[in-house]
Design a protein around this motif. Structure first.
Motif, PDB file in Angstrom:
ATOM      1  N   ASP A   1      56.293 -52.404 -11.749  1.00  0.00           N
ATOM      2  CA  ASP A   1      56.099 -51.525 -10.712  1.00  0.00           C
ATOM      3  C   ASP A   1      55.447 -50.284 -11.664  1.00  0.00           C
ATOM      4  O   ASP A   1      54.656 -49.611 -11.074  1.00  0.00           O
TER       5      ASP A   1
ATOM      6  N   LYS B   1      53.530 -38.681  -4.026  1.00  0.00           N
ATOM      7  CA  LYS B   1      54.284 -39.816  -3.674  1.00  0.00           C
ATOM      8  C   LYS B   1      54.453 -40.701  -4.919  1.00  0.00           C
ATOM      9  O   LYS B   1      55.432 -41.028  -5.370  1.00  0.00           O
ATOM     10  N   ASP B   2      53.223 -40.820  -5.596  1.00  0.00           N
ATOM     11  CA  ASP B   2      53.063 -41.843  -6.563  1.00  0.00           C
ATOM     12  C   ASP B   2      53.789 -41.165  -7.958  1.00  0.00           C
ATOM     13  O   ASP B   2      54.486 -41.992  -8.597  1.00  0.00           O
TER      14      ASP B   2
ATOM     15  N   ASP C   1      67.899 -45.340  -7.087  1.00  0.00           N
ATOM     16  CA  ASP C   1      67.216 -44.103  -7.375  1.00  0.00           C
ATOM     17  C   ASP C   1      68.425 -42.978  -7.809  1.00  0.00           C
ATOM     18  O   ASP C   1      69.073 -42.505  -6.808  1.00  0.00           O
TER      19      ASP C   1
ATOM     20  N   LYS D   1      57.575 -41.528  -7.515  1.00  0.00           N
ATOM     21  CA  LYS D   1      58.079 -42.755  -7.754  1.00  0.00           C
ATOM     22  C   LYS D   1      57.907 -43.226  -9.186  1.00  0.00           C
ATOM     23  O   LYS D   1      58.853 -43.671  -9.685  1.00  0.00           O
TER      24      LYS D   1
END
Length: 892
Positions: free
Chosen positions: A841, A865-866, A810, A869
């Motif tokens: 993913d 959160k998604d 990240d 991500k």
RNA sequence: AGGCACGUAGCUCAGGGGGAGAGCGCUUGUCUGACGCACAAGAGGUCGGCGGUUCGAAACCGCCCGUGCCUACCA
């Protein structure tokens, strides 16, 4: 430090005894009844039977209790754990009878008094073995308060309860059908009968119909199906359903009993099931519980044809003296010869067996003592319903209610010698019964002195039912009773939920006006690796002593705790114990490491360093430690022993040992402030971990704890670690996660590219923001050490070198220049795999985020959160693509 | 017959509405100054089957299959 550091392997031999003796000498197990500590915690042990030694189920049971007691004791409670053993009437008598048999004698030769003396001797022996085993497990019982169900105080209590219930009309004596064991020679309660499906036969037998008004049979007959032809000899009627049109006209007439040639009536009773067999039922009131009830309703004679040995008696005519099963064969032969037998069908049904000796139970009419259960059961249902008692796991409550609702009167008299003799005296003159607390001189009815005490003894479970208060001194009004009743928790397994738990609740409520315990924790049954119940006859017993010898008590205890999941049976495997033995050793060596680095330590006993002096790793480990403390406490509160054990395990091994110790090694080599801080945190974390672990592993934690630079009286009397919220540090955990991810990534490259660990690497980082740079720069030393990096370049715009392996986490691009070491083709494949993974993913997340329903319905934090991500994955994808492109160029 | 559990990695088992976890075993590498009872990196799963509820199910519901246990009076 010289003391430790010697052995690389922890050796429990010697350590365990040493500490157990120390605790005993200090009197740490003893509860103070004079203490004014308002925090009290008490447990009564489920008293093991004095039938030999403890098995693994006992080990589990007692380890769990010890964990609770040690935890509460450390947490500042005045704790009491009362130990003791149970006289186990039938089982113990059987054992001693067997011993006599081996000597070629029997109890009747010996006589009652000498036989009982002999059982007492056995009791001493077995008790000694059991206590030794309990101590070996580390059980911190208050041995000064050890009790036995037949000691003087408990005998008085038992008598008090019996007499009191009798006076209140809740105990009565009467002729009823009971379960008779023809081998143990005693009545048994319904619970003591085990039902087992068995193959048998259904015999169809012709009963000739009598001609009305005449004393001779007609040529007509009724056919009856039975599984027990030998009971024909005791038939006193046959029954049909009053609504059964086939037989309605026959009601009131009679049939001739085959072989016996006795005339018996045809009666009508609702109980008869028209659809089963021929719809006609033979009634043997003296040898079948339901026939008994029907017989009572119709005033039928009760004809007993089988004696207490299971042999046919004089009422059986020519079958007299025959064993009941032999008689069945003979009778069937006779029926066949005389053409009464229509046919024989195969039939499997469940048959009652004695739970002690597995002999087939003979339902028999007999005079016995009973307890009326309905008035006792209702309040006992109520206290579970209203939550005064919690059964954990809750699933068992239903089972409890079901049984309590359908409860039947409890047959409490046993025709054996070993037990509490019933405090009732029969008058030989007037047949009156005198029930009394003290031995009476005269019959209460006629005043005569020609009286004799009942020879029967009470069901063992009768005295067990009082255990939670009789052990505390009842009927005396003791300080212990007022302090420790109701007890805090009962730890037991489900197989004695009815036998014991339910009865304790009923009797406790009746005599103490309060529940005997607040929580009932029901643990699993221990099975072998194949899932079989362990039993001596199967030979699949795992001996707890053997396990402790081989792996050490601490590892064994920890295994049991880690396996103790609510609502599931345990399949114990040696591999698992071995795994936890390794954990013990890991802890041992982490401690060695600590002490080896403490030679010059003179720091305090607390974390006294300025918080601003703490490094990331320190903040991180303290945060993790405190979260672990919280988890363990929560888990113990909820009786989730496995979760508690797991949290500690994960923390100590995979956080403290794998990361913290590795990370601070460099700091410990230096001298000065840095070193002192490390030492301080190291000692503190180790100390708290040990205390957290103490209830599970009492021995090794003492052994190590002794060498901590603290003046303490022992781990078991140190406070249980408290959760300190201000030690939780989200930022530190987040930063550490980044660093750990990063290190894993480098190690992964190393492994996949076959770069030996000895090869020091040059690593270039391209980071996407200043914050991360700051963290990385700050922790550079640690990173270099753990990643075996000789040169680390960190920057905002660092570029990939041509012959470099790459990785992306990240926001950080990792380049490892591998001039001459890199195989471009391999690296290309590796990157392609990674890219594929990321894309997979990314597709998943993107798909979800493009779903309008998801955006509107899902909780905002999930959506956020998604989104984050997705952003991260896109970044990763881009970087990987770039790197893949340039590596592809290198391949050309 | 009824009731209650359980079915998740090769094995033993956690978890339980928001992309599958542990221990052991397995593969590869290491011999690093606490530990080889170790360290590091991996492989491995349609979470028993089929339907349903839901934006979303391994998880909740129903049915089925399999396993275990408990309770029960069909002689």
């Amino acid at each position: 430090m010289d003391k430790i550091g010697l052995n690389k392997r922890y050796d429990p031999i010697g350590v365990e005894d040493k500490w157990y003796n120390y605790w005993m000498e200090k009197g740490y197990f003893h509860a103070d009844e004079k203490s004014d500590n308002p925090k009290r915690y008490s447990i009564v042990i489920p008293p093991p039977n004095i039938t030999g030694s403890l098995h693994i189920g006992h080990a589990l049971n007692n380890v769990l209790q010890d964990i609770l007691i040690r935890w509460k004791r450390m947490d500042g409670f005045n704790t009491l754990w009362i130990p003791g053993v149970d006289h186990a009437g039938i089982a113990t008598q059987n054992i001693v009878e067997k011993q006599l048999m081996e000597e070629g004698r029997n109890r009747h030769e010996l006589g009652r008094e000498r036989f009982i003396e002999r059982v007492w001797k056995w009791k001493e022996e077995s008790e000694k073995t059991i206590i030794k085993q309990l101590k070996r497990l580390g059980s911190s019982c208050d041995w000064e308060r050890e009790r036995f169900t037949m000691d003087k105080g408990l005998s008085i209590a038992t008598r008090e309860v019996f007499v009191s219930l009798y006076e209140d009309g809740l105990i009565y004596k009467g002729d009823y059908i009971i379960n008779w064991c023809t081998r143990c020679h005693t009545a048994l309660s319904d619970l003591e009968v085990e039902h087992e499906e068995q193959k048998g036969n259904l015999y169809y037998i012709r009963y000739p119909l009598m001609i009305e008004g005449e004393k001779r049979p007609s040529t007509d007959h009724l056919t009856i199906a039975t599984t027990r032809p030998e009971t024909i000899l005791g038939d006193t009627a046959i029954a049909v359903n009053p609504r059964d049109s086939r037989y309605i006209s026959l009601i009131g007439r009679s049939v001739l009993l085959p072989i016996v040639n006795r005339e018996i009536p045809i009666i009508a009773d609702e109980y008869v099931d028209e659809s089963f067999g021929t719809g006609v039922l033979k009634i043997t009131p003296a040898h079948d519980p339901y026939d008994f009830e029907i017989g009572s309703r119709h005033n039928l004679p009760q004809l007993k044809v089988i004696n207490e040995n299971g042999r046919m008696n004089e009422k059986a005519g020519r079958y007299k003296g025959m064993d009941r099963f032999e008689c069945r064969k003979e009778l069937v032969k006779g029926l066949k010869e005389e053409r009464y037998l229509v046919r024989i069908e195969d039939y499997s049904h469940s048959i009652g067996h004695c739970y002690r000796c597995k002999t087939i139970i003979e339902p028999t009419l007999s005079k016995q003592w009973f307890v009326k259960m309905k008035p006792l059961s209702e309040p006992a249902i109520e206290v579970v319903k209203n939550g005064r008692i919690r059964i954990i796991p809750r699933g068992w409550e239903n089972t409890y209610f079901e049984w309590m609702k359908n409860i039947k009167d409890w047959c409490i008299s046993r025709q054996i010698w070993w037990g509490h003799q019933i405090p009732a005296w029969n008058c030989l003159d007037c047949k009156g019964i005198t029930v009394s607390r003290k031995e009476p001189e005269r019959c209460i009815k006629c005043g005569g002195s020609n009286i004799e005490q009942e020879r029967d003894v009470l069901d063992t479970w009768f005295s067990s039912a009082l255990w939670p208060f009789s052990t505390l001194g009842w009927p005396e009004k003791t300080q212990e009773l007022s302090l420790f009743y109701p007890t805090s928790v009962l730890v037991t397994s489900f197989d004695i939920l009815f036998f014991w738990v339910a009865r304790m609740i009923m009797i406790g409520l009746r005599f103490m006006k309060d529940v005997p315990f607040r929580d009932v924790y029901i643990h699993a049954l221990v099975r072998d690796a194949e899932g079989q119940k362990m039993s001596k006859s199967k030979g699949n017993i795992i001996d707890p002593l053997l396990m402790m010898d081989r792996y050490g008590t601490d590892a064994f205890r920890f295994t049991l705790a880690a396996f103790a999941v609510q609502g599931r049976d345990i399949r114990l495997s040696k591999e698992r114990i071995e795994g936890y033995r390794n954990f013990v050793n890991k802890l041992w060596n982490a401690s060695r490491f600590t002490f080896l680095n403490l030679s010059d330590y003179n720091g305090g006993t607390r974390i006294e360093v300025d918080k601003s002096d703490l490094k990331l790793v320190d903040r991180w480990i303290l945060s993790r430690l405190n979260r672990t403390i919280l988890e363990v406490r929560k888990a113990l509160d909820d009786y989730k022993f496995n979760e508690a054990a797991n949290s500690i395990y994960q923390f100590i091994w995979h956080e403290f040992c794998d990361w913290y110790i590795e990370l601070i090694k460099a700091r410990l080599i230096d001298e000065g402030k840095e070193k002192r801080i490390s030492q301080n945190i190291l000692v503190n974390v180790l100390d708290k971990s040990l205390r957290l672990l103490h209830p599970f592993m009492p021995f090794i934690t003492e052994e190590i704890g002794e060498q901590l630079p603290y003046k303490r009286e022992g781990m078991m009397v140190s406070p249980y670690p408290e959760f300190e919220e201000d030690m939780v540090d989200d930022i530190a955990e987040k930063e550490m996660n980044m660093i750990m991810d990063f290190l894993r990534e480098i190690r992964n490259i190393r492994a996949e590219m076959d770069i030996p660990p000895s090869e020091r690497l040059k690593v270039i980082l391209n980071v996407d923001n200043k914050n991360k740079i700051n963290v990385l720069v700050r922790e550079k030393d640690y990173i270099c050490r753990l990643a075996r990096v000789k040169e680390l370049k960190i920057g905002l715009d660092n570029k990939r070198e041509e012959s470099a392996a790459t990785a992306v986490i990240d926001g950080i691009e990792i380049f490892i220049p591998l001039e001459g070491l890199i195989d471009f083709k391999e690296e290309k494949i590796r990157l392609e795999d990674k890219l594929q993974e990321v894309r997979k993913d990314l597709i998943f997340v993107s798909k979800r985020l493009s779903n309008r329903d998801f955006i509107t319905n899902a909780p905002p934090e999930v959506v956020a959160k998604d989104k984050e991500k997705q952003k991260m994955l896109i970044g990763k994808e881009n970087k990987l693509q770039e790197n893949l492109k340039s590596i592809t160029r290198m391949c050309e």
